[in-house]
Each structure stands twice: as C-alpha cells, then as structure tokens.
Write a protein that holds these residues in place. Structure first.
Motif, PDB file in Angstrom:
ATOM      1  N   VAL A  23     -10.225   5.160 -20.263  1.00  0.00           N
ATOM      2  CA  VAL A  23      -8.591   4.754 -19.087  1.00  0.00           C
ATOM      3  C   VAL A  23      -9.250   3.210 -18.935  1.00  0.00           C
ATOM      4  O   VAL A  23     -10.890   3.117 -18.253  1.00  0.00           O
ATOM      5  CB  VAL A  23      -8.625   5.190 -18.098  1.00  0.00           C
ATOM      6  N   GLU A  24      -8.240   1.832 -18.907  1.00  0.00           N
ATOM      7  CA  GLU A  24      -8.465   1.187 -18.270  1.00  0.00           C
ATOM      8  C   GLU A  24      -8.057   0.449 -17.447  1.00  0.00           C
ATOM      9  O   GLU A  24      -6.704   0.790 -17.855  1.00  0.00           O
ATOM     10  CB  GLU A  24      -8.991  -0.323 -19.496  1.00  0.00           C
ATOM     11  N   ALA A  25      -8.356  -0.511 -16.215  1.00  0.00           N
ATOM     12  CA  ALA A  25      -7.645  -0.874 -15.547  1.00  0.00           C
ATOM     13  C   ALA A  25      -8.242  -2.379 -15.007  1.00  0.00           C
ATOM     14  O   ALA A  25      -9.000  -3.049 -15.441  1.00  0.00           O
ATOM     15  CB  ALA A  25      -7.922  -0.480 -13.867  1.00  0.00           C
ATOM     16  N   VAL A  26      -6.716  -3.440 -15.497  1.00  0.00           N
ATOM     17  CA  VAL A  26      -6.534  -4.935 -15.305  1.00  0.00           C
ATOM     18  C   VAL A  26      -6.067  -5.114 -13.920  1.00  0.00           C
ATOM     19  O   VAL A  26      -4.712  -4.734 -14.295  1.00  0.00           O
ATOM     20  CB  VAL A  26      -5.746  -5.312 -16.238  1.00  0.00           C
ATOM     21  N   LEU A  27      -5.888  -5.944 -13.139  1.00  0.00           N
ATOM     22  CA  LEU A  27      -5.737  -7.053 -11.600  1.00  0.00           C
ATOM     23  C   LEU A  27      -4.409  -7.337 -12.461  1.00  0.00           C
ATOM     24  O   LEU A  27      -4.306  -8.214 -13.504  1.00  0.00           O
ATOM     25  CB  LEU A  27      -6.421  -7.839 -11.372  1.00  0.00           C
ATOM     26  N   GLY A  28      -2.847  -6.822 -12.233  1.00  0.00           N
ATOM     27  CA  GLY A  28      -1.529  -7.930 -12.303  1.00  0.00           C
ATOM     28  C   GLY A  28      -1.357  -8.148 -11.159  1.00  0.00           C
ATOM     29  O   GLY A  28      -0.973  -9.213 -12.057  1.00  0.00           O
ATOM     30  N   LYS A  29      -1.376  -8.421  -9.965  1.00  0.00           N
ATOM     31  CA  LYS A  29      -0.983  -9.333  -9.715  1.00  0.00           C
ATOM     32  C   LYS A  29      -1.464  -8.727  -8.408  1.00  0.00           C
ATOM     33  O   LYS A  29      -1.944  -7.997  -7.971  1.00  0.00           O
ATOM     34  CB  LYS A  29       0.436  -8.767  -9.016  1.00  0.00           C
ATOM     35  N   GLU A  30      -1.981  -9.904  -7.382  1.00  0.00           N
ATOM     36  CA  GLU A  30      -1.747  -9.860  -5.726  1.00  0.00           C
ATOM     37  C   GLU A  30      -1.028 -10.524  -4.964  1.00  0.00           C
ATOM     38  O   GLU A  30      -1.144 -11.304  -5.411  1.00  0.00           O
ATOM     39  CB  GLU A  30      -3.430 -10.572  -5.598  1.00  0.00           C
ATOM     40  N   VAL A  31      -0.761  -9.499  -3.844  1.00  0.00           N
ATOM     41  CA  VAL A  31       0.356 -10.221  -2.873  1.00  0.00           C
ATOM     42  C   VAL A  31      -0.402 -10.819  -1.696  1.00  0.00           C
ATOM     43  O   VAL A  31      -1.081  -9.331  -1.438  1.00  0.00           O
ATOM     44  CB  VAL A  31       1.115  -9.590  -2.968  1.00  0.00           C
ATOM     45  N   GLN A  32      -0.261 -11.710  -0.826  1.00  0.00           N
ATOM     46  CA  GLN A  32      -1.324 -11.437   0.673  1.00  0.00           C
ATOM     47  C   GLN A  32      -0.128 -12.297   1.250  1.00  0.00           C
ATOM     48  O   GLN A  32       0.586 -12.980   0.810  1.00  0.00           O
ATOM     49  CB  GLN A  32      -1.738 -12.464   0.533  1.00  0.00           C
ATOM     50  N   LEU A  33       0.240 -10.803   2.815  1.00  0.00           N
ATOM     51  CA  LEU A  33       1.449 -11.140   3.567  1.00  0.00           C
ATOM     52  C   LEU A  33       0.970 -12.558   4.657  1.00  0.00           C
ATOM     53  O   LEU A  33      -0.135 -12.401   4.622  1.00  0.00           O
ATOM     54  CB  LEU A  33       1.703  -9.943   4.087  1.00  0.00           C
ATOM     55  N   MET A  34       1.973 -12.897   4.426  1.00  0.00           N
ATOM     56  CA  MET A  34       1.722 -14.023   5.827  1.00  0.00           C
ATOM     57  C   MET A  34       1.014 -13.808   7.261  1.00  0.00           C
ATOM     58  O   MET A  34      -0.286 -14.778   6.757  1.00  0.00           O
ATOM     59  CB  MET A  34       2.944 -15.004   5.258  1.00  0.00           C
ATOM     60  N   HIS A  35       1.761 -12.950   7.851  1.00  0.00           N
ATOM     61  CA  HIS A  35       1.328 -12.572   8.307  1.00  0.00           C
ATOM     62  C   HIS A  35       0.194 -11.714   8.670  1.00  0.00           C
ATOM     63  O   HIS A  35       0.018 -10.953   9.687  1.00  0.00           O
ATOM     64  CB  HIS A  35       2.120 -11.927   9.456  1.00  0.00           C
ATOM     65  N   ARG A  36      -0.819 -11.059   7.563  1.00  0.00           N
ATOM     66  CA  ARG A  36      -1.551 -10.342   7.214  1.00  0.00           C
ATOM     67  C   ARG A  36      -1.694  -8.585   7.736  1.00  0.00           C
ATOM     68  O   ARG A  36      -2.591  -8.749   9.325  1.00  0.00           O
ATOM     69  CB  ARG A  36      -2.721 -11.170   7.915  1.00  0.00           C
ATOM     70  N   ALA A  37      -0.501  -8.421   8.168  1.00  0.00           N
ATOM     71  CA  ALA A  37      -0.264  -7.350   9.236  1.00  0.00           C
ATOM     72  C   ALA A  37      -0.745  -5.674   7.626  1.00  0.00           C
ATOM     73  O   ALA A  37      -0.785  -6.480   6.807  1.00  0.00           O
ATOM     74  CB  ALA A  37       1.492  -6.976   9.222  1.00  0.00           C
ATOM     75  N   PRO A  38      -1.528  -4.962   8.389  1.00  0.00           N
ATOM     76  CA  PRO A  38      -1.846  -3.988   8.086  1.00  0.00           C
ATOM     77  C   PRO A  38      -0.621  -3.074   6.832  1.00  0.00           C
ATOM     78  O   PRO A  38       0.596  -3.654   7.353  1.00  0.00           O
ATOM     79  CB  PRO A  38      -2.175  -3.111   8.782  1.00  0.00           C
ATOM     80  N   VAL A  39      -0.972  -2.954   5.940  1.00  0.00           N
ATOM     81  CA  VAL A  39       0.260  -2.504   4.761  1.00  0.00           C
ATOM     82  C   VAL A  39       0.261  -1.028   4.960  1.00  0.00           C
ATOM     83  O   VAL A  39      -1.359  -0.208   3.931  1.00  0.00           O
ATOM     84  CB  VAL A  39       0.030  -2.849   3.088  1.00  0.00           C
ATOM     85  N   VAL A  40       0.957  -0.574   5.326  1.00  0.00           N
ATOM     86  CA  VAL A  40       0.807   0.924   5.334  1.00  0.00           C
ATOM     87  C   VAL A  40       1.360   1.879   4.020  1.00  0.00           C
ATOM     88  O   VAL A  40       1.133   3.050   3.747  1.00  0.00           O
ATOM     89  CB  VAL A  40       1.012   1.307   7.106  1.00  0.00           C
ATOM     90  N   ALA A  41       2.378   1.858   3.478  1.00  0.00           N
ATOM     91  CA  ALA A  41       2.448   2.050   2.649  1.00  0.00           C
ATOM     92  C   ALA A  41       3.384   1.285   1.425  1.00  0.00           C
ATOM     93  O   ALA A  41       3.253   0.392   1.531  1.00  0.00           O
ATOM     94  CB  ALA A  41       3.861   2.699   3.150  1.00  0.00           C
TER      95      ALA A  41
END
Length: 1060
Positions: free
Chosen positions: A774-792
């Motif tokens: 199985v191969e994995a390639v980074l497709g997208k990287e998103v940074q939320l402006m206020h850096r709040a923890p992503v819970v789901a």
C-alpha cells in the motif's frame, strides 16, 4: 464599506413541529454499580432488593430490567432500609435520624417511586424544661413488627419508641425506657452502669408481639409488647454488636466486639440466664476485631449455617474485609477487596416452615455486590446480570457499537461463556427475581466497550436497561510486567488458616500503568479489533471460536523520523513475550505495532476492508498494513517547542514546580505580548473584529447574536503536535473525476493532513486484497487560522450523508454513497464546525460555536434521529457536547442549530471527558467511577425501565403524601414502573403488555460517530483525557468570559493547501 447582517428568517412552524418529532432529551437509566452504597434491604415476598447511598439515593432492583430510583431531598446518608413485605413500600433511616416512607404509586398507567411521609423523632424535655441532647434520641436501629404496621425505634439513649408506619406517628404510652428494663435486672448487674445504646432489635417469627432487644453493654431482653413486660433476661457482659433469633425461637445468637459469638438457650420465665451455652472466638486465641453482624440459618438436611462479618485476628488480618460461612466442620472465609456494607440470605420466611433452608447469600460491598449459591457444593459465586462493577479496574476509555450482527453477537457471548462457565447458570440461580420486565426485545443489539487501567477491554450488553457483562479481553498476557510473581509469592507465604477465599472482581490495582487501554476500535463485520495503550502499543486482534497457541508478529514505527533535538524522557516500552503463546477463545492478537517513542496513543482508526490501521500519539501518526504486516507511513507532527511531548504522562522529570513555572510563563507571555500578537494577525481578522465592534444597524432589523472575538492560538503552544483524530474515506482528493481511498489526520494545532492511498483492489468475490504494498501520498494539508484542535473529521457524499462503514455498501447492508455529486469534508474543531468542498477544499458553510455560545467542543458524533410521527422519516445530524456540559444538535450539511440541552454539570470534567454518543441519538457518560448515565436526544429511540410489580396494598394504607421526590441531580432521569392492575385471579392486566415503545428499525442511513478512530458507529474516548483546557474551563470561567468578550474568531478564507 460596512456590511450589514440582515434579518434572519423567522421560525418555520412546520420545522418546529418536525423538531419536536425528532428531538427530545431524557436521562433514562443508570448503568453499573451505585456509588458509595451505605444500606441494603431485601423483600423476601416480592424478591426485590434496595440499595441506599451516601448521597441519599434509593435504588430498587428486581429481575433484569426491573429497577427504578428515588432521591431524598436532603443529601444525607441512608443508614438503614426496611421493606414492608409484599407492599412495595420502603422505610429508610438517614444519618440525621429522620425516617422516610417510600411507595410505588400509580399515575396514568405508570408508577413512580415517591416519598410518601417523613418523620423526625422529637427531643425529650428535661426536668428543667430543656431538651435532651440530640445524640440521646438519635435512632440506632429500626425493626418492623406486627406485619409491618408498627416500627420499633431503638435510640442512642437506650429508649425504644413505637411508630405507626402507615402514618409515621408515635404511638402514645408505648415507649420503653431503659429504667423499665433495669427493674427486671438483678441488682448486682446494674452496679450503676447504663445499658448503653440499643444495638439490635429482632422480631419473633411466629409471635410478632415479642421483641428481642440487645443493648451495647451486652444485656439481652425479650420484651412482650402485648403484656408490656419483660419475658426473659440474658446477662451478657461483653459489648454487643448484633443479634439473631433462631428459626424455632429457642436459640439466640449474639456477636461481640472481642471477635466472639455466643449461643443462648431461650427459657421463658424463671431466673435470668447468666451464661450462654456456647461462647467461642472463631479466629482466636489472639485479639480479634468485632463481629459486626451474625446470622443463624438452619437446614432441613441437618445442621445450620452461621454467617458473620469481621472477627479477624487484629494483628495479622485486621485489614481484611471478610465474611465467614460456617456449616458443621466446613468454614470458608470470604475475602473481599472492599469494605462490607451489609449482607442477607435468601431463605424461607413463611412462619409455617420449620427450616430456613438458605438458597443464597448476598453481600453488599463498597465497590460491588457478590452473591453466593449456598445450595451448590463449594458455594460458588453467582455472576450478577446487572450491578456489575464497571470500575473493577479504573475505566480509561469507552466506545459504543450499534446494530451488532447476530452472528458476531453469538460468538462474543460464546467466548464469554467459555471464559466464565458459571455465566450459563447465572440466570436460573440469580435470587433477586421480583417483578417482570415488559419491555420488548430490542430490535438491534448494542455493545458498550470499556477499556481499563489493567489492560483489559470489557464487552457489555447495552441493548436494554440492564447492562449485562458478556466477555472480557485481557492484553496483559502478551507483555512481560514487573509484578508477575507477586501473587504466587503471596500465596506461598500464607498459611492454611484462616481458610481465605478470594471473592469478587473489584481490583483497583494495576500491575503496570503502561498496560492501560487508551483507545479501542471494532469492525463488527469482520470481528477484527484494535486496542491501543499507554506505552504506544497498538494490538490488532481477531475473534476466534477455539483456543489456539501462536506467536504474535511485532513491528515498530518511529514517529520522530530521526528528527534531531528531541529526547524521550518518559516511560519505557512494554517488552512483548516471544515464541508461541496460548490464547483462549475470544479475541486473539495477531500483530503488535509499537510506536516509538512509546507515548500514549491518542487516536486510532481501523478499515478492515483495506486491512489498514492508523494510529496517532503526541509525536505524530502512522499507517500500518496488518495484512502484509508492514508499515506504510509515518509522519512527525512535533513543533520545535513541543518539549512537553517528550516527557510523557508517567515521566518523573515532569515535576509540579516545572508545570507551574511553565503555566506562569504562558500567562505572562499572554499578557505582555497580547497587543503585539494582535498587531501581527492577518489584516482580514482585524477588519472582521472592527466590524463586529462598530457595526450599527437600524433598530427594525433583527440582528444575529453578537459574536465573541476569538484570539488565535500561538503556534508554539506545548503539545501542539498531538494527533486528535484519524479517519478513512473513499472520496475525491486528487481530482473531481477519480475517487479512491484516503486517510485524514487532525492535530492539536489545527492542522489537517489528507493522504491519497493506493490500495490494491480485492479480486471479485474475495475477502482479502492482493499482497502488493500500500502506498500513501500527501494530497492536501490544511492549517486552520486559529489553530484550534481538530476533534473530528467526516466526509459527506453528494447527498450530504456520511459515508457508510467498511463492508456495509459492498454487502448491501446500507445504501451506497452518492459518488456522482461533489463530496464535502466536515472538519470539527474545538471552536467551530466547517464544511469544505472536495477536491478543491474550499469553504462551503460553517458555524462558529465558540463565537456564538462562548463554549468549546469536547465531543461530536453524527447520529440518525428517527421521527416518532412518521415511521420512514429520519435525519442525520451532528451531536456536540461542549465544555459547559451542554449538548447541541446541528443539521448536516447545513450546520444549522436545531436544539440545545443542558446535560452535564460544567464542573464535572471527568463526566464530560467520558461521554460517548451512539449512532441512534443516545449517549453515555460517567456520573461516578462505577456508573454510566444513559441519556437520549431522540424522541423515538429511548431506553428506559418498563416493568410490572405485583403488590398488595393494605386497606389502611395512607393516601396522604408529600410532593414527589426530586430527581437525582447527576443522573436519575425518570425510571418508571407500570403498576400492574390486579385482576380477580391476581394476574396483571394483559392490556399493559403493549405499552412499550419499540426500538426503531435499522435505518437505511449510515451515520458515523466521528469523534472516534473506529468505524462509523463507534465513539471513543478516555476518562483520563482531561486536558489543560478542561481545567481552565473549570477554574477560570469568569476570566475566559472576559477574554471572549474582547476577542473574535474568523478563519482564513484561503487555508494553506499543498497539492502533490
């Protein structure tokens, strides 16, 4: 140019009506063992049992599913409880010497436990007109006499009062004072000493006018209530603890403070009895502790039982909690791990029977209830169908799995029966069988999984009111621990006397804290499971119906990726055992993946169809192919300033002084550089804040609620690299024409990583995919402006519905997702919910929860809410629990607020951290270490007690009642009992059998609990996930409110997107 927010559309009456048909909040039932029990009672006629607690709660249990709850107005300890036999009424005594009468009363076809009357014993006036000290009138013991119509109250001062139970009024001129008893005592016994408090009152089985009275000094008296005279006196000199009257009333057994018990022959009339016929110290001759309670039960087969608590040798075993069972030459010392509250035997109580013939012994302990079968040789324990101690080892995480297939359910039940053969016979030998459960069989089976500190995962039947244990999985056998030989050495050092026998399952001690389970995930279609622990261990297990012996493959993944400047200072990894190991039937480990550094696992997710498992820690996340047993991906998420992430929760280096120093530095930095940070914030954020502060609109325009301004979090906050959620989805990531497997990861710093996976497709008709990598390639990287923890994170299909679970669509168990229209991804952070289109990742809609409500997200899940009015209508919504304990429900994908309920006290940090949602709109959270509160957000899917109880009301029963008792503040919704109307033949009215609300049929929708790292119906969390934010919410709520008024939130319209 200033932007105006125009009038919102008014409330739609049709929508409001639909909300009432979809949503309703109920706290329905409490699962587990009552917290801090203090009293016990049993009704031998109705076969029901009552437990009182230190908080004033009253809980009554019968057959599985028959239970309901009440609460005293005053939060006082329940010290004694007594059933009025066969009447469904209960008399309780609190530690403030108040008496309360509880009744099961009928209201519109349902019955509730209500407080009918209360009574406080008045103080006696002294010779100078002053009242006697309240301690002298404190009630020490209660006895129901004369078929339950009268109660005798023994007091601290030695007096005995008589009370009419039906009215709770004192009977005049019937009070028995100690002076009147002393007239029947020889002068040389008096010798100026007081009799002391009344320690015990016992009624005569065949003659209710006779009462056996025991005083603390040791004097025993048989009092004739009808003749108002003393029938006989027993001159005991040892401090009395308890009394018991033999079946034929020709024998009295007394227990004393020196660890002895005595047998007194009853000879009515004549001179006082000076000495007992038998006096013995069973565990002497050295000083022993008091025997607190003793029972004598005779048997038709010959001989008798003597059952007592305490009496252990003070020096050697004074710290043991023991109940001794003696019959003829057989003595068993039952050794428990928690304090003994009370115990009773289930035996014949009919006056015409000559023998007791005890069937069972029930012992209420501080942490569990233990029942022994006295009719089976060896007196084995009877597994409880409910009241199981959830906290036998401390709960560290929990998960719920809905709609479990019947085949998997049967296999789990079979594994549990092989593990504990006595489970098969427990249903027939369980002695508390009162009432009848009228609830229909649930249409779907639900599993509640709890992970524990000792490395075990317990499976519970959460389909109905009674939470029944099914199976226990232990992971400790795979590892070498430091405490393996403690038990064997301890047993070898112990003598054969006293003959201890370990009883009960409560064991609060863990061999190694690294064994603690942090996350669990279960695929209900392939019977595969993932268990992740505190030391970075990730176990992949598979259910087997037969015991096997096999070796476990071990692999390691370095999440730091050779990054320089980081040194792990925490605990060491667990050492796995090598070679083939024996595994019992049940879930058996196949692969062990060890994360390096060995930090606690914070998120996992399993995709059985792709044979992939993803896991995350405070250092990064990894992807593992457990079919080929090879790693696929490792990504480090550490920030250069993440020093705390390298110390671990068990590190000795992390001292309190260091924590305080870092806290003060952060506070100082926030105050000093606050203006400087705000000056460097994106200009669009400043513009939005200015608009919110200066915005003015005409008075006739309805404004939306004022939004709080949210301060962006610093990028160098500690533990910013913690992986909070992981998610698998088959969606569009690279372009809009081709969809495929993807993996998503969200971190504590507001970063989202999306990887495109190349998974070899399985051949037609085959379960397993080819062995290619199985191969994995980074497709997208998103940074939320206020850096709040992503819970789901969750992906929605073209119709806005969550994607089905693995195998659901391929096996036609759920509606296939819409792969034609555009997909969207829902990202839930602690501050807001936002929907992005795929594959462009452009913002579509959002709801700023923190800006609008001033709270933060703690738990989220997608759930299906079925309508009570229309059988086929249901909606998938987003359920959210905040740090204030409120539950919000939002529409999907529009993110419009639907309803809001207050669920948990905001001070209950552990309760909020332990909450888990189900896929059908219910939820669980811990109200104590041993109890789950069950609640429902659905108007249709409600699990609550519905049962019948055949009771016989006396003709002179009082109808005057005080107001209905208040419900328990933490849990205790409104469990109800249907009071079965009696027909002429005594049977309940069959018309009530259809009064139950059936479970809704399985929906065609496939909602997902996106707060978990498992398949769609599982919400995972740990009670130990109490974060710094939680503590801030509790300690600094006022300061937080002031900050929120001065700050605002907005997200950058163009997040950082990297496409490869």
């Amino acid at each position: 140019m200033m932007k105006f927010r125009f009038r919102r559309q008014g409330a739609d009456p049709q929508r409001e009506k639909l909300k009432q048909e979809l949503f309703a909040f109920h706290k329905t039932v409490e699962h587990g063992f009552p917290n801090q029990p203090s009293a016990l009672a049993f009704d031998p006629e109705l076969r029901i049992m009552a437990i009182g607690t230190r908080s004033g709660a009253v809980k009554i249990y019968g057959a599985p599913g028959v239970e309901f709850t009440g609460l005293h107005r005053d939060a006082a300890t329940v010290t004694q409880m007594h059933f009025l036999p066969g009447q469904g009424r209960l008399l309780t005594l609190l530690d403030d010497s108040s008496l309360h009468l509880w009744e099961i009363v009928h209201h519109n076809g349902c019955a509730h436990l209500e407080e009918a009357l209360s009574f406080q014993l008045p103080s006696r006036p002294g010779f100078d007109g002053a009242s006697t000290p309240s301690s002298l009138t404190r009630i020490t013991v209660v006895l129901l006499v004369a078929a339950g119509n009268t109660a005798a109250l023994g007091t601290e001062g030695g007096s005995i009062y008589f009370l009419d139970v039906t009215t709770l009024a004192l009977l005049e001129r019937q009070t028995l004072s100690p002076d009147e008893v002393l007239r029947s005592v020889p002068d040389d016994y008096r010798c100026g000493k007081a009799l002391g408090p009344v320690e015990s009152l016992q009624g005569h089985l065949r003659d209710p006018t006779k009462i056996l009275i025991g005083y603390s000094r040791g004097l025993l008296v048989i009092w004739n209530q009808a003749a108002q005279c003393v029938d006989h006196v027993f001159l005991g000199n040892q401090q009395l603890e308890s009394l018991c009257w033999g079946r034929n009333s020709g024998t009295i057994i007394s227990s004393h403070s020196d660890g002895s018990y005595a047998i007194w022959p009853v000879d009515i009339g004549g001179s006082p009895t000076l000495q007992p016929s038998v006096a013995t110290i069973p565990y002497g001759p050295f000083p022993c502790k008091a025997i607190n309670k003793i029972l004598w039960r005779n048997c038709e087969s010959g001989g008798h039982f003597i059952i007592f608590s305490g009496g252990m040798p003070r020096a050697s075993y004074g710290d043991r909690h023991c109940v001794s069972v003696l019959r003829a030459e057989t003595l068993v010392t039952l050794d428990f791990t928690s304090r003994i509250i009370d115990f009773f035997t289930v035996h014949s109580t009919r006056p015409e029977d000559e023998f007791d013939d005890p069937q069972a012994l029930a012992v209420l302990l501080e942490e569990e209830l233990v029942v022994l079968d006295l009719q089976t040789p060896g007196w084995p324990s009877v597994p409880a169908p409910y009241l199981a101690p959830l906290h036998s080892s401390a709960i560290t995480c929990s998960a719920h799995v809905a709609n479990v297939p019947a085949k998997l359910w049967a296999r789990i039940v079979s594994a549990g029966e092989q593990q504990s053969p006595q489970l098969i016979s427990s249903a027939s030998s369980w002695p508390i069988t009162g009432g009848r459960n009228l609830a229909q069989e649930p249409s779907q089976r639900g599993l509640l999984l709890t992970g524990h500190e000792d490395g075990t995962v317990r499976f519970w039947d959460a389909s109905g009111v009674a939470l029944r244990p099914l199976y226990k999985l232990s992971t400790a056998g795979l590892f070498q621990t430091d405490c393996e030989h403690t038990d064997s050495l301890g047993q070898a050092a112990e003598d054969d006397w006293p003959p201890f026998r370990k009883v009960g399952c409560f064991d609060p001690y863990s061999d190694d804290p690294r064994l603690g389970v942090q996350k669990v995930a279960l695929c209900k279609y392939t019977a595969q499971m993932v268990v992740a622990g505190t030391a970075g261990q990730v176990l992949v297990l598979e259910l087997s119906d037969v015991p096997t012996e096999q070796a476990v493959s071990v692999a390691s993944i370095d999440l730091l990726q050779d990054r320089e400047g980081f040194t792990w200072k925490g605990h060491e990894r667990l050492s796995p055992r090598t070679g083939p190991l024996p595994w019992p039937a049940g879930f058996q480990p196949r692969v062990l993946v060890q994360c390096l550094p060995p930090a606690a696992v914070t998120a996992i997710t399993l995709h059985a169809e792709w044979s992939l498992v993803a896991f995350g820690t405070s250092h990064g996340f990894g992807l593992f192919d457990y079919q080929r047993k090879s790693p696929v991906l490792a990504r480090c998420t550490l920030h250069p300033n993440d020093s705390l992430a390298m110390e671990g929760p068990l590190s000795r280096v992390k001292s309190l002084k260091k924590s305080l120093r870092q806290s003060f530095r952060r506070i100082r930095k926030s105050r000093v550089s606050g203006k400087k940070r705000m000056a460097n914030v994106n200009s669009k954020l400043q513009e939005a804040n200015a608009q919110l502060a200066e915005q003015a609109c005409p008075h006739d325009v309805e404004m939306t609620p004022v939004q709080r301004r949210i301060e962006p979090r610093s990028a160098d906050d500690s533990l910013s690299g913690v992986v909070r959620c992981l998610y698998f989805a088959d969606t569009f990531l690279r372009d809009a024409a081709h969809h495929g497997p993807t993996m998503w990861a969200g971190t504590n710093s507001g970063s989202v990583f999306a990887y495109a996976l190349e998974v070899p497709a399985a051949v037609a008709g085959g379960e397993k995919r080819p062995e290619r990598a199985v191969e994995a390639v980074l497709g997208k990287e998103v940074q939320l402006m206020h850096r709040a923890p992503v819970v789901a994170i969750a992906v929605l299909d073209g119709r806005g519905r969550p994607l089905p679970e693995p195998y659901e669509a391929s096996r036609d168990l759920a509606q296939a997702p819409d792969m034609q229209g555009g997909h969207a991804v829902l990202i839930a952070s602690e501050e807001q919910f936002k929907v992005f289109t795929l594959p462009k990742v452009s913002a579509k809609t959002k709801f700023k929860l923190t800006a609008h409500e001033g709270c933060r997200v703690r738990k989220v899940a997608l759930a299906t809410f079925a309508s009570v009015a229309c059988e086929d209508y249901a909606e998938t919504c987003l359920a959210c629990l905040t740090n204030l304990g409120d539950v919000h429900v939002f529409s999907v994908p529009g993110l419009r607020p639907q309803v809001q309920y207050s669920c948990i006290r905001k001070e209950d940090i552990s309760g909020i951290a332990s909450c888990v949602f189900t896929r059908h709109g219910q939820g669980f959270y811990l109200i104590s270490p041993s109890e789950f509160e069950r609640f429902s957000l659905s108007a249709r899917n409600i699990t609550e007690p519905l049962c019948s109880l055949d009771i016989s009301w006396p003709r002179d029963a009082t109808r005057a009642r005080v107001q209905e008792s208040p419900k328990l503040s933490q849990a205790n919704g409104n469990p109800s009992i249907i009071l079965a109307p009696q027909s002429r033949d005594g049977s309940p009215d069959p018309a009530l059998k259809g009064a139950d609300t059936p479970e809704p049929p399985e929906s065609t929708l496939s909602p997902m609990s996106i707060d978990s790292a498992t398949s769609a119906d599982t919400t995972l969390d740990t009670t130990g996930d109490v974060t710094v934010e939680d503590v801030k919410d509790f300690l600094g709520s006022e300061e937080s409110e002031r900050n929120l008024r001065n700050l605002t939130e907005d997200e950058a319209p163009t997040c950082t997107i990297l496409i490869k």
